[in-house]
Design a protein around this motif. Structure first.
Motif, mmCIF file in Angstrom:
data_model
loop_
_atom_site.group_PDB
_atom_site.id
_atom_site.type_symbol
_atom_site.label_atom_id
_atom_site.label_comp_id
_atom_site.label_asym_id
_atom_site.label_seq_id
_atom_site.Cartn_x
_atom_site.Cartn_y
_atom_site.Cartn_z
ATOM 1 N N ARG A 133 -23.429 25.131 30.803
ATOM 2 C CA ARG A 133 -24.210 23.889 30.719
ATOM 3 C C ARG A 133 -24.967 23.780 29.390
ATOM 4 N N GLN A 134 -25.140 24.900 28.702
ATOM 5 C CA GLN A 134 -25.863 24.895 27.429
ATOM 6 C C GLN A 134 -24.937 24.611 26.237
ATOM 7 N N LEU A 135 -23.646 24.394 26.535
ATOM 8 C CA LEU A 135 -22.668 24.159 25.460
ATOM 9 C C LEU A 135 -22.170 22.716 25.479
ATOM 10 N N SER A 136 -21.735 22.221 24.316
ATOM 11 C CA SER A 136 -21.146 20.873 24.254
ATOM 12 C C SER A 136 -19.727 20.944 24.828
ATOM 13 N N GLY A 137 -19.116 19.756 25.039
ATOM 14 C CA GLY A 137 -17.750 19.702 25.585
ATOM 15 C C GLY A 137 -16.762 20.477 24.711
ATOM 16 N N GLY A 138 -16.878 20.290 23.400
ATOM 17 C CA GLY A 138 -15.960 20.966 22.472
ATOM 18 C C GLY A 138 -16.152 22.472 22.498
ATOM 19 N N MET A 139 -17.420 22.900 22.606
ATOM 20 C CA MET A 139 -17.698 24.344 22.664
ATOM 21 C C MET A 139 -17.132 24.927 23.955
ATOM 22 N N ARG A 140 -17.283 24.177 25.051
ATOM 23 C CA ARG A 140 -16.764 24.681 26.333
ATOM 24 C C ARG A 140 -15.238 24.831 26.285
ATOM 25 N N GLN A 141 -14.572 23.843 25.641
ATOM 26 C CA GLN A 141 -13.111 23.945 25.559
ATOM 27 C C GLN A 141 -12.704 25.134 24.695
ATOM 28 N N ARG A 142 -13.513 25.432 23.660
ATOM 29 C CA ARG A 142 -13.213 26.598 22.823
ATOM 30 C C ARG A 142 -13.368 27.877 23.646
ATOM 31 N N ALA A 143 -14.421 27.907 24.482
ATOM 32 C CA ALA A 143 -14.614 29.083 25.346
ATOM 33 C C ALA A 143 -13.444 29.200 26.338
ATOM 34 N N ALA A 144 -13.005 28.055 26.865
ATOM 35 C CA ALA A 144 -11.883 28.078 27.813
ATOM 36 C C ALA A 144 -10.615 28.568 27.115
ATOM 37 N N LEU A 145 -10.462 28.193 25.854
ATOM 38 C CA LEU A 145 -9.302 28.659 25.088
ATOM 39 C C LEU A 145 -9.341 30.182 24.928
ATOM 40 N N VAL A 146 -10.521 30.704 24.627
ATOM 41 C CA VAL A 146 -10.672 32.158 24.483
ATOM 42 C C VAL A 146 -10.348 32.848 25.807
ATOM 43 N N ARG A 147 -10.860 32.275 26.913
ATOM 44 C CA ARG A 147 -10.567 32.872 28.211
ATOM 45 C C ARG A 147 -9.052 32.918 28.449
ATOM 46 N N THR A 148 -8.353 31.830 28.048
ATOM 47 C CA THR A 148 -6.903 31.773 28.246
ATOM 48 C C THR A 148 -6.185 32.792 27.361
ATOM 49 N N LEU A 149 -6.667 32.953 26.120
ATOM 50 C CA LEU A 149 -5.989 33.854 25.186
ATOM 51 C C LEU A 149 -6.347 35.330 25.414
ATOM 52 N N ALA A 150 -7.499 35.566 26.086
ATOM 53 C CA ALA A 150 -8.021 36.938 26.194
ATOM 54 C C ALA A 150 -7.047 37.890 26.894
ATOM 55 N N THR A 151 -6.269 37.367 27.835
ATOM 56 C CA THR A 151 -5.328 38.231 28.563
ATOM 57 C C THR A 151 -4.012 38.397 27.790
ATOM 58 N N ASN A 152 -3.984 37.806 26.594
ATOM 59 C CA ASN A 152 -2.810 37.904 25.728
ATOM 60 C C ASN A 152 -1.533 37.404 26.415
ATOM 61 N N PRO A 153 -1.539 36.166 26.911
ATOM 62 C CA PRO A 153 -0.353 35.657 27.601
ATOM 63 C C PRO A 153 0.812 35.463 26.627
ATOM 64 N N LYS A 154 2.026 35.504 27.177
ATOM 65 C CA LYS A 154 3.208 35.317 26.322
ATOM 66 C C LYS A 154 3.409 33.843 26.010
ATOM 67 N N ILE A 155 3.000 33.017 26.958
ATOM 68 C CA ILE A 155 3.184 31.576 26.766
ATOM 69 C C ILE A 155 1.914 30.844 27.187
ATOM 70 N N LEU A 156 1.609 29.805 26.440
ATOM 71 C CA LEU A 156 0.384 29.049 26.683
ATOM 72 C C LEU A 156 0.755 27.643 27.155
ATOM 73 N N LEU A 157 0.192 27.224 28.286
ATOM 74 C CA LEU A 157 0.443 25.880 28.795
ATOM 75 C C LEU A 157 -0.853 25.088 28.670
ATOM 76 N N LEU A 158 -0.813 24.008 27.917
ATOM 77 C CA LEU A 158 -2.039 23.259 27.620
ATOM 78 C C LEU A 158 -1.914 21.852 28.198
ATOM 79 N N ASP A 159 -2.641 21.584 29.275
ATOM 80 C CA ASP A 159 -2.529 20.273 29.932
ATOM 81 C C ASP A 159 -3.664 19.366 29.470
ATOM 82 N N GLU A 160 -3.387 18.521 28.505
ATOM 83 C CA GLU A 160 -4.369 17.584 27.935
ATOM 84 C C GLU A 160 -5.707 18.273 27.648
ATOM 85 N N PRO A 161 -5.698 19.368 26.903
ATOM 86 C CA PRO A 161 -6.942 20.128 26.740
ATOM 87 C C PRO A 161 -7.983 19.426 25.888
ATOM 88 N N PHE A 162 -7.548 18.413 25.120
ATOM 89 C CA PHE A 162 -8.510 17.778 24.199
ATOM 90 C C PHE A 162 -8.862 16.354 24.607
#
Ligand SMILES: Nc1ncnc2c1ncn2[C@@H]1O[C@H](COP(=O)(O)OP(=O)(O)OP(=O)(O)O)[C@@H](O)[C@H]1O
Ligand SMILES: [Mg+2]
Length: 258
Positions: A133-162
């Motif tokens: 709640r202390q982050l802007s929308g763009g910052m939250r999406q960046r955090a969500a991106l990090v969460r997605t990348l943190a497990t080092n997935p082989k493929i990334l599926l991005l459903d209207e992330p922006f």
């Protein structure tokens, strides 16, 4: 061998009264490191197709393979990022970005460090102990991106992330995502309604048509645009030409429908 193969996928949703065919005859092959986009009208089945690729939904017919292995259930090989960030509001950003590591049992000093390094790369080093709640929308999406990348997935599926972000934030995030994905040589699929975004980020664009959802056309993005960052690409004359072409294609698909 292709990295991702989709063979003859059909999908149906059933209600009490009827069955409706949502996807028909989806065939697709992707190479490792490739970036493709699905572009098409609302309701044509883009999210359904991503859910099938993610193993969250079993197709009525057909097969999805990643590196020759059939996808039958969700796995850490597949990273899925949605329009809404779905960060846990009661957890700090650090706890949020290691959620995937904890779920997959891969949390360790090293993987935590890796996640924190990614957070630094997206410019959120100072937000580690903050709550979503202390982050802007763009910052939250960046955090969500990090969460997605943190497990080092082989493929990334991005459903209207922006799509919920303002124009400037969106373009900055496109830049960031493009450079990160290139650096890690990730294979990615983006779902978007935004023609510009599809051109600026993709190697190939798949135009989908509705009822039932199917691939109507595949457009290769010219190399000169692919080699540029999303901001630079938008300045290139070939960008405008491709935009007009896709606009016309989408319009003609609409006309054929009505
Ligand atoms: N769980 C479900 N049960 C029944 N019908 C569904 C379900 N999920 C999606 N549908 C239907 O399947 C079709 C495709 O939906 P989907 O969400 O895949 O479209 P979309 O292309 O992602 O649309 P949008 O661009 O609006 O996100 C729609 O007609 C939708 O109503
Ligand atoms: Mg959708």
């Amino acid at each position: 061998m292709s990295f991702l193969t989709i063979q003859n996928v059909y999908h149906c949703f059933f209600t009490e009264k009827e069955a409706s065919l949502t996807l028909a005859n989806i065939e697709l092959e992707m190479q490792e490191g490739e970036f493709i986009s699905f572009l098409g009208p609302s309701g044509c089945g883009k999210t359904t197709l991503l859910s099938i690729i993610a193993g969250l939904l079993q197709p009525l017919e057909g097969r999805v393979e990643i590196e020759g292995e059939a996808v039958t259930e969700p796995s850490s090989a597949i990273g899925y990022m949605l329009q809404q960030d779905y960060l846990f509001p009661w957890k700090t950003i650090e706890e949020n970005i290691v959620t995937g590591l904890r779920i997959t049992g891969t949390y360790s000093r090293e993987t935590r460090q890796y996640a924190l390094k990614l957070l630094e790369q997206v410019g959120l080093a100072d937000s580690v102990q903050l709550y979503p709640r202390q982050l802007s929308g763009g910052m939250r999406q960046r955090a969500a991106l990090v969460r997605t990348l943190a497990t080092n997935p082989k493929i990334l599926l991005l459903d209207e992330p922006f799509s919920a972000l303002d124009y400037q934030t969106k373009i900055k995030l496109e830049e960031l995502v493009c450079s990160l994905l290139k650096e890690f040589h990730k294979t990615s699929i983006l779902v978007t309604h935004d023609i510009e975004e599809a051109i600026a980020m993709s190697d190939r664009i798949f135009l989908l048509r509705a009822k039932p959802g199917h691939i109507a056309k595949v457009i290769a993005v010219p190399e000169e645009i692919r080699n540029m960052s999303p901001i630079q690409a938008r300045q290139h004359p070939a960008f405008t030409k491709l935009f007009q072409l896709i606009w016309k294609e989408l319009e003609s698909l609409e006309v054929q429908k009505s």
